[in-house]
Design an enzyme around this catalytic site. Structure first.
Site, PDB file in Angstrom:
ATOM      1  N   LYS A 125       0.805  -1.225   0.000  1.00 33.71           N
ATOM      2  CA  LYS A 125       0.000   0.000   0.000  1.00 33.71           C
ATOM      3  C   LYS A 125       0.842   1.282   0.000  1.00 33.71           C
ATOM      4  O   LYS A 125       0.444   2.279  -0.584  1.00 33.71           O
ATOM      5  CB  LYS A 125      -0.949   0.016   1.208  1.00 33.71           C
ATOM      6  CG  LYS A 125      -2.098  -0.963   1.062  1.00 33.71           C
ATOM      7  CD  LYS A 125      -3.070  -0.833   2.214  1.00 33.71           C
ATOM      8  CE  LYS A 125      -4.210  -1.817   2.073  1.00 33.71           C
ATOM      9  NZ  LYS A 125      -5.230  -1.667   3.105  1.00 33.71           N
ATOM     10  N   ASP A 182      -9.982   3.032   2.193  1.00 35.37           N
ATOM     11  CA  ASP A 182     -10.071   2.411   3.528  1.00 35.37           C
ATOM     12  C   ASP A 182     -10.727   3.346   4.551  1.00 35.37           C
ATOM     13  O   ASP A 182     -11.616   2.943   5.303  1.00 35.37           O
ATOM     14  CB  ASP A 182      -8.667   2.034   4.031  1.00 35.37           C
ATOM     15  CG  ASP A 182      -8.153   0.746   3.404  1.00 35.37           C
ATOM     16  OD1 ASP A 182      -8.976  -0.075   2.963  1.00 35.37           O
ATOM     17  OD2 ASP A 182      -6.926   0.567   3.364  1.00 35.37           O
TER      18      ASP A 182
HETATM   19  P1  NAP Z   1       0.010  -3.176   8.887  1.00 29.58           P
HETATM   20  O1  NAP Z   1       0.289  -2.022   7.987  1.00 29.58           O
HETATM   21  O2  NAP Z   1       0.871  -4.383   8.813  1.00 29.58           O
HETATM   22  O3  NAP Z   1       0.052  -2.589  10.395  1.00 29.58           O
HETATM   23  C1  NAP Z   1      -0.203  -3.423  11.504  1.00 29.58           C
HETATM   24  C2  NAP Z   1      -0.096  -2.617  12.798  1.00 29.58           C
HETATM   25  O4  NAP Z   1      -0.459  -3.485  13.863  1.00 29.58           O
HETATM   26  C3  NAP Z   1       1.309  -2.092  13.074  1.00 29.58           C
HETATM   27  O5  NAP Z   1       1.207  -0.819  13.639  1.00 29.58           O
HETATM   28  C4  NAP Z   1       1.854  -3.108  14.078  1.00 29.58           C
HETATM   29  O6  NAP Z   1       2.723  -2.536  15.044  1.00 29.58           O
HETATM   30  C5  NAP Z   1       0.603  -3.549  14.799  1.00 29.58           C
HETATM   31  N1  NAP Z   1       0.756  -4.929  15.260  1.00 29.58           N
HETATM   32  C6  NAP Z   1       0.990  -6.022  14.499  1.00 29.58           C
HETATM   33  N2  NAP Z   1       1.080  -7.117  15.273  1.00 29.58           N
HETATM   34  C7  NAP Z   1       0.934  -6.701  16.559  1.00 29.58           C
HETATM   35  C8  NAP Z   1       0.945  -7.364  17.813  1.00 29.58           C
HETATM   36  N3  NAP Z   1       1.131  -8.676  17.893  1.00 29.58           N
HETATM   37  N4  NAP Z   1       0.752  -6.619  18.926  1.00 29.58           N
HETATM   38  C9  NAP Z   1       0.566  -5.286  18.838  1.00 29.58           C
HETATM   39  N5  NAP Z   1       0.542  -4.600  17.677  1.00 29.58           N
HETATM   40  C10 NAP Z   1       0.728  -5.299  16.547  1.00 29.58           C
HETATM   41  O7  NAP Z   1      -1.484  -3.697   8.716  1.00 29.58           O
HETATM   42  P2  NAP Z   1      -2.769  -2.842   8.282  1.00 29.58           P
HETATM   43  O8  NAP Z   1      -2.918  -2.850   6.811  1.00 29.58           O
HETATM   44  O9  NAP Z   1      -2.731  -1.549   9.001  1.00 29.58           O
HETATM   45  O10 NAP Z   1      -3.946  -3.776   8.864  1.00 29.58           O
HETATM   46  C11 NAP Z   1      -4.206  -3.863  10.245  1.00 29.58           C
HETATM   47  C12 NAP Z   1      -5.449  -4.717  10.472  1.00 29.58           C
HETATM   48  O11 NAP Z   1      -6.572  -4.069   9.896  1.00 29.58           O
HETATM   49  C13 NAP Z   1      -5.376  -6.106   9.833  1.00 29.58           C
HETATM   50  O12 NAP Z   1      -5.959  -7.031  10.703  1.00 29.58           O
HETATM   51  C14 NAP Z   1      -6.216  -5.977   8.603  1.00 29.58           C
HETATM   52  O13 NAP Z   1      -6.819  -7.216   8.233  1.00 29.58           O
HETATM   53  C15 NAP Z   1      -7.270  -4.990   9.085  1.00 29.58           C
HETATM   54  N6  NAP Z   1      -7.884  -4.266   7.963  1.00 29.58           N
HETATM   55  C16 NAP Z   1      -9.214  -4.425   7.799  1.00 29.58           C
HETATM   56  C17 NAP Z   1      -9.842  -3.758   6.760  1.00 29.58           C
HETATM   57  C18 NAP Z   1     -11.333  -3.933   6.574  1.00 29.58           C
HETATM   58  O14 NAP Z   1     -11.816  -3.632   5.480  1.00 29.58           O
HETATM   59  N7  NAP Z   1     -12.060  -4.371   7.588  1.00 29.58           N
HETATM   60  C19 NAP Z   1      -9.110  -2.935   5.888  1.00 29.58           C
HETATM   61  C20 NAP Z   1      -7.736  -2.789   6.105  1.00 29.58           C
HETATM   62  C21 NAP Z   1      -7.130  -3.479   7.160  1.00 29.58           C
HETATM   63  P3  NAP Z   1       4.256  -2.161  14.732  1.00 29.58           P
HETATM   64  O15 NAP Z   1       4.185  -0.807  14.061  1.00 29.58           O
HETATM   65  O16 NAP Z   1       4.878  -2.115  16.068  1.00 29.58           O
HETATM   66  O17 NAP Z   1       4.797  -3.229  13.832  1.00 29.58           O
END
Ligand code: NAP
Length: 285
Positions: free
Chosen positions: A70, A106
């Site tokens: 992204k 999003d």
């Molecule tokens: P991303 O860019 O990989 O970011 C993930 C974030 O979560 C990072 O800030 C990371 O922290 C934190 N994180 C990961 N594992 C963790 C853990 N074990 N404990 C605490 N913090 C943790 O992912 P993203 O695209 O933002 O997506 C995040 C979530 O939103 C996913 O579950 C995704 O499926 C969901 N999502 C849903 C939709 C929807 O349409 N419903 C759309 C987009 C995303 P660090 O910075 O410390 O690594």
């Protein structure tokens, strides 16, 4: 009909196997009676530039981007518009006669879910976002533009939260707070109207896990949201509901952000309800 006139769309990600987008967008095209097809493409980080060039060469209508592309895709685009330009995260590319434009649906997808499914208006409210990745950024930028009065950022890696705080200040002149200690978290919970989990914690197959946030300190009337939609109700939302809070899962955001991508490509917005029913059938399996 698979013939020369069919329009090709797709999803670039690594991994892509888990995504509901191919099923969702093909259902949307069917509902709209549009002769188009949407494929998942497993694109590794080192192949992203070539895959983006292929959008032009294959005259694809556009693609969605998921983890980890992204942010990385931006240098390969001709322009980046709206929320994507602000948040630095692109989830939709539109190919207009060879010119590739990047968008993010999003944040608006989350906002539509918040308004239509939880009847929640962010204006003047205090929100907490757990996470500092692409989803957290998109939601933060959208909510601030829609009038959120106070925003508290909580992330495992403090640096990423600080970068988001700085970007909100630079682009929108908005001062968010970063929260780290347990005592600060409890105080933040006590003033929040809205708490959003934007981390993957609690997502299938690790469905037993919960974000570390003192929900029991939240005030009555607080809305607790999870962007995770697998499972539809995470353990965290279940706990919030048992504590008496209203809850909102990630399915609505998934549906609305997909509808908005479809609208960017085709100029037409499919109806939410038949798409929700179709996605529920898949999730029930
Ligand atoms: P991303 O860019 O990989 O970011 C993930 C974030 O979560 C990072 O800030 C990371 O922290 C934190 N994180 C990961 N594992 C963790 C853990 N074990 N404990 C605490 N913090 C943790 O992912 P993203 O695209 O933002 O997506 C995040 C979530 O939103 C996913 O579950 C995704 O499926 C969901 N999502 C849903 C939709 C929807 O349409 N419903 C759309 C987009 C995303 P660090 O910075 O410390 O690594």
């Amino acid at each position: 009909m698979i013939q020369e006139t069919i329009k090709l769309y797709g999803l670039f990600g690594d991994p892509v196997g888990h995504s509901l987008s191919p099923f969702f967008q093909n259902e949307a095209f069917k509902l709209l009676g549009i002769n188009a097809v949407y494929f998942p493409f497993h694109v590794k980080a080192e192949d992203l530039a070539g895959a983006v060039t292929a959008i032009r060469h294959l005259q694809m209508g556009g693609v969605n981007l998921t983890i980890p592309h992204k942010e990385a895709v931006i240098p390969f685009l001709d322009k980046v518009e709206g929320d994507a330009a602000l948040s630095g995260s692109v989830n939709t590319i539109v190919n207009r006669n060879g010119e590739l434009a990047g968008y993010s649906t999003d944040g608006e997808g989350f906002l539509l879910s918040l308004q239509r499914e939880a009847d929640f208006d962010p204006r003047g409210k205090a929100g907490v976002i757990l996470g500092g990745g692409g989803a957290a950024r998109a939601v933060a930028f959208r909510l601030v533009q829609d009038g959120l009065a106070a925003l508290y950022l909580v992330n495992r890696g403090a640096e990423r939260a600080a970068v988001l705080r700085e970007d909100l200040r630079k682009h929108l002149g908005f001062q968010a707070e970063t929260v780290t200690s347990r005592a600060e978290l409890e105080k933040t919970a006590a003033v929040a109207d809205l708490v959003i989990n934007a981390t993957p914690v609690g997502m299938y197959p690790e469905s037993q896990r919960m974000p570390e946030f003192p929900l029991e300190h939240c005030r009555p009337g607080c809305l607790v949201c999870d962007l995770v939609y697998r499972p539809l109700e995470t353990m965290w939302l279940k706990k919030a509901r048992e504590l008496g809070f209203s809850v909102l899962g990630g399915l609505g955001m998934l549906i609305y952000q997909g509808m908005l991508s479809c609208q960017l490509w085709t100029g037409r917005m499919p109806d939410a309800e038949p798409l929700r029913a179709a996605v529920m059938r898949i999730l029930d399996r």
